[in-house]
Scaffold this motif. Structure first.
Motif, PDB file in Angstrom:
ATOM      1  N   ALA A   1       4.055  10.555   6.713  1.00 48.33           N
ATOM      2  CA  ALA A   1       2.815  10.372   5.954  1.00 48.33           C
ATOM      3  C   ALA A   1       3.083   9.747   4.589  1.00 48.33           C
ATOM      4  CB  ALA A   1       2.106  11.712   5.797  1.00 48.33           C
ATOM      5  N   ALA A   2       4.260   9.972   4.024  1.00 51.31           N
ATOM      6  CA  ALA A   2       4.607   9.414   2.715  1.00 51.31           C
ATOM      7  C   ALA A   2       5.187   8.017   2.815  1.00 51.31           C
ATOM      8  CB  ALA A   2       5.594  10.339   2.001  1.00 51.31           C
ATOM      9  N   ASN A   3       5.351   7.513   4.028  1.00 54.20           N
ATOM     10  CA  ASN A   3       5.910   6.174   4.227  1.00 54.20           C
ATOM     11  C   ASN A   3       4.764   5.165   4.260  1.00 54.20           C
ATOM     12  OD1 ASN A   3       7.008   3.787   5.187  1.00 54.20           O
ATOM     13  ND2 ASN A   3       8.345   4.807   6.665  1.00 54.20           N
ATOM     14  N   PRO A   4       4.656   4.297   3.233  1.00 49.38           N
ATOM     15  CA  PRO A   4       3.537   3.355   3.201  1.00 49.38           C
ATOM     16  C   PRO A   4       3.563   2.323   4.338  1.00 49.38           C
ATOM     17  CG  PRO A   4       5.030   2.961   1.354  1.00 49.38           C
ATOM     18  CD  PRO A   4       5.526   4.167   2.079  1.00 49.38           C
ATOM     19  N   ASP A   5       4.684   2.213   5.037  1.00 50.82           N
ATOM     20  CA  ASP A   5       4.792   1.261   6.133  1.00 50.82           C
ATOM     21  C   ASP A   5       4.446   1.863   7.490  1.00 50.82           C
ATOM     22  OD1 ASP A   5       5.629  -0.724   4.333  1.00 50.82           O
ATOM     23  OD2 ASP A   5       7.700  -0.032   4.465  1.00 50.82           O
ATOM     24  N   ARG A   6       4.121   3.156   7.518  1.00 48.42           N
ATOM     25  CA  ARG A   6       3.793   3.831   8.784  1.00 48.42           C
ATOM     26  C   ARG A   6       2.309   4.124   8.847  1.00 48.42           C
ATOM     27  NH1 ARG A   6       8.086   6.885  11.445  1.00 48.42           N
ATOM     28  NH2 ARG A   6       6.466   7.112  13.002  1.00 48.42           N
TER      29      ARG A   6
ATOM     30  N   TYR B   1      -1.945   6.819 -10.582  1.00 50.37           N
ATOM     31  CA  TYR B   1      -2.380   5.651  -9.820  1.00 50.37           C
ATOM     32  C   TYR B   1      -3.900   5.705  -9.597  1.00 50.37           C
ATOM     33  CZ  TYR B   1      -3.341   2.318  -6.214  1.00 50.37           C
ATOM     34  OH  TYR B   1      -3.910   1.274  -5.510  1.00 50.37           O
ATOM     35  N   LEU B   2      -4.386   6.861  -9.140  1.00 47.65           N
ATOM     36  CA  LEU B   2      -5.822   6.999  -8.881  1.00 47.65           C
ATOM     37  C   LEU B   2      -6.633   6.782 -10.157  1.00 47.65           C
ATOM     38  CD1 LEU B   2      -5.718  10.061  -6.461  1.00 47.65           C
ATOM     39  CD2 LEU B   2      -6.209   7.678  -5.855  1.00 47.65           C
ATOM     40  N   GLU B   3      -6.178   7.338 -11.265  1.00 40.53           N
ATOM     41  CA  GLU B   3      -6.868   7.155 -12.541  1.00 40.53           C
ATOM     42  C   GLU B   3      -6.923   5.669 -12.918  1.00 40.53           C
ATOM     43  OE1 GLU B   3      -8.379   9.196 -14.806  1.00 40.53           O
ATOM     44  OE2 GLU B   3      -8.068  11.020 -13.668  1.00 40.53           O
ATOM     45  N   ARG B   4      -5.793   4.992 -12.805  1.00 42.65           N
ATOM     46  CA  ARG B   4      -5.742   3.567 -13.143  1.00 42.65           C
ATOM     47  C   ARG B   4      -6.714   2.755 -12.282  1.00 42.65           C
ATOM     48  NH1 ARG B   4      -0.439   3.908 -13.397  1.00 42.65           N
ATOM     49  NH2 ARG B   4      -0.092   2.962 -11.380  1.00 42.65           N
ATOM     50  N   GLU B   5      -6.773   3.092 -11.008  1.00 42.71           N
ATOM     51  CA  GLU B   5      -7.626   2.337 -10.084  1.00 42.71           C
ATOM     52  C   GLU B   5      -9.104   2.457 -10.415  1.00 42.71           C
ATOM     53  OE1 GLU B   5      -6.902   0.141  -7.290  1.00 42.71           O
ATOM     54  OE2 GLU B   5      -5.235   0.126  -8.714  1.00 42.71           O
ATOM     55  N   VAL B   6      -9.515   3.566 -11.012  1.00 44.91           N
ATOM     56  CA  VAL B   6     -10.931   3.741 -11.337  1.00 44.91           C
ATOM     57  C   VAL B   6     -11.193   3.539 -12.831  1.00 44.91           C
ATOM     58  CG1 VAL B   6     -11.429   5.204  -9.343  1.00 44.91           C
ATOM     59  CG2 VAL B   6     -10.738   6.264 -11.505  1.00 44.91           C
ATOM     60  N   GLY B   7     -10.202   3.005 -13.552  1.00 47.06           N
ATOM     61  CA  GLY B   7     -10.401   2.674 -14.953  1.00 47.06           C
ATOM     62  C   GLY B   7     -10.407   3.851 -15.899  1.00 47.06           C
ATOM     63  N   ARG B   8      -9.611   4.869 -15.571  1.00 47.13           N
ATOM     64  CA  ARG B   8      -9.528   6.049 -16.425  1.00 47.13           C
ATOM     65  C   ARG B   8      -8.076   6.306 -16.803  1.00 47.13           C
ATOM     66  NH1 ARG B   8     -13.889   9.576 -16.396  1.00 47.13           N
ATOM     67  NH2 ARG B   8     -12.459  11.280 -16.732  1.00 47.13           N
ATOM     68  N   VAL B   9      -7.896   7.088 -17.838  1.00 48.15           N
ATOM     69  CA  VAL B   9      -6.556   7.489 -18.260  1.00 48.15           C
ATOM     70  C   VAL B   9      -6.568   8.998 -18.424  1.00 48.15           C
ATOM     71  CG1 VAL B   9      -4.800   7.325 -20.057  1.00 48.15           C
ATOM     72  CG2 VAL B   9      -6.158   5.323 -19.489  1.00 48.15           C
ATOM     73  N   ALA B  10      -5.622   9.660 -17.802  1.00 48.23           N
ATOM     74  CA  ALA B  10      -5.520  11.113 -17.912  1.00 48.23           C
ATOM     75  C   ALA B  10      -4.291  11.469 -18.726  1.00 48.23           C
ATOM     76  CB  ALA B  10      -5.420  11.739 -16.514  1.00 48.23           C
TER      77      ALA B  10
ATOM     78  N   LEU C   1      -1.395   3.166  -3.577  1.00 44.93           N
ATOM     79  CA  LEU C   1      -1.383   4.617  -3.397  1.00 44.93           C
ATOM     80  C   LEU C   1      -0.210   5.015  -2.515  1.00 44.93           C
ATOM     81  CD1 LEU C   1      -2.598   7.376  -3.902  1.00 44.93           C
ATOM     82  CD2 LEU C   1      -4.187   6.964  -1.999  1.00 44.93           C
ATOM     83  N   GLY C   2       0.108   4.184  -1.531  1.00 47.17           N
ATOM     84  CA  GLY C   2       1.264   4.458  -0.668  1.00 47.17           C
ATOM     85  C   GLY C   2       2.554   4.533  -1.455  1.00 47.17           C
ATOM     86  N   ASP C   3       2.730   3.618  -2.410  1.00 44.41           N
ATOM     87  CA  ASP C   3       3.912   3.659  -3.279  1.00 44.41           C
ATOM     88  C   ASP C   3       3.929   4.956  -4.088  1.00 44.41           C
ATOM     89  OD1 ASP C   3       4.637   1.105  -2.457  1.00 44.41           O
ATOM     90  OD2 ASP C   3       4.052   0.128  -4.330  1.00 44.41           O
TER      91      ASP C   3
ATOM     92  N   MET D   1       7.209  -2.836  -0.467  1.00 45.75           N
ATOM     93  CA  MET D   1       7.117  -1.653  -1.291  1.00 45.75           C
ATOM     94  C   MET D   1       7.712  -1.974  -2.659  1.00 45.75           C
ATOM     95  SD  MET D   1       8.762   2.138  -0.737  1.00 45.75           S
ATOM     96  CE  MET D   1       8.017   2.324   0.838  1.00 45.75           C
ATOM     97  N   SER D   2       7.066  -1.488  -3.692  1.00 44.19           N
ATOM     98  CA  SER D   2       7.535  -1.802  -5.041  1.00 44.19           C
ATOM     99  C   SER D   2       8.277  -0.631  -5.678  1.00 44.19           C
ATOM    100  CB  SER D   2       6.349  -2.209  -5.911  1.00 44.19           C
ATOM    101  OG  SER D   2       5.387  -1.184  -5.916  1.00 44.19           O
TER     102      SER D   2
END
Length: 171
Positions: free
Chosen positions: A52-57, A82-91, A20-22, A1-2
């Motif tokens: 649900a918020a634990n990326p390791d579970r 994060y979602l915006e960055r992943e699809v190449g957008r900036v909000a 997305l987990g982070d 986890m970062s």
């Protein structure tokens, strides 16, 4: 986890969101809203929210329907960013400024210039040794996205003022 600890994150050593987990973990555990209060306001069990918020579970899947309410309740845009960055957008948040006042324009301009300076520093560090690592490229991309958002906010402020001035013109 970062992500870093909540105290470190909130005192300036921000988490580096790489998944997305982070982002989910950060929004749930590092906001101003305590996790038990957040669970109560969302109408979900605390145990579910923490799992649900634990990326390791893998036992409890985070429900996408919670993204908007968590964002609104916490004011933390990490998941959306994060979602915006992943699809190449900036909000960016559309600013609301009082009519007739222009200090917000200069504040927005100064913010965009500060962001551009951070871009230059990030790029200088990246090319200093003659190569650009994937981590350096990701850091620069994050900085550049922040600059783009700052400029878009400035554009929105200007556009908002033009509309107000147009409405106030005498007939």
């Amino acid at each position: 986890m970062s992500t870093v600890g909540r105290k470190a994150c909130r005192s300036g050593k921000r988490c580096e969101i790489r998944s997305l987990g982070d982002a989910i973990y950060h929004a749930v555990h590092h906001s101003d809203v305590p996790t038990p209060t957040l669970a109560e306001r969302l109408g979900v069990r605390l145990g579910y929210l923490c799992d649900a918020a634990n990326p390791d579970r893998d036992t409890a899947q985070f429900q996408a329907r919670l993204i908007v309410p968590i964002t609104l309740l916490t004011g933390d845009f990490t998941m959306l960013d994060y979602l915006e960055r992943e699809v190449g957008r900036v909000a960016f948040a559309v600013p609301q400024s009082p009519a007739g006042e222009h200090a917000d324009l200069f504040t927005a301009l100064a913010e965009a210039m500060r962001e551009l300076g951070e871009d230059a520093e990030s790029l200088r560090i990246a090319v200093d040794d003659g190569t650009i690592t994937s981590e350096e490229a990701e850091a620069f991309e994050r900085e550049a996205d922040e600059t783009i958002a700052a400029i878009a906010r400035m554009k929105a402020i200007v556009a908002g003022k033009v509309r107000r001035l147009t409405v106030r013109k005498p007939a």
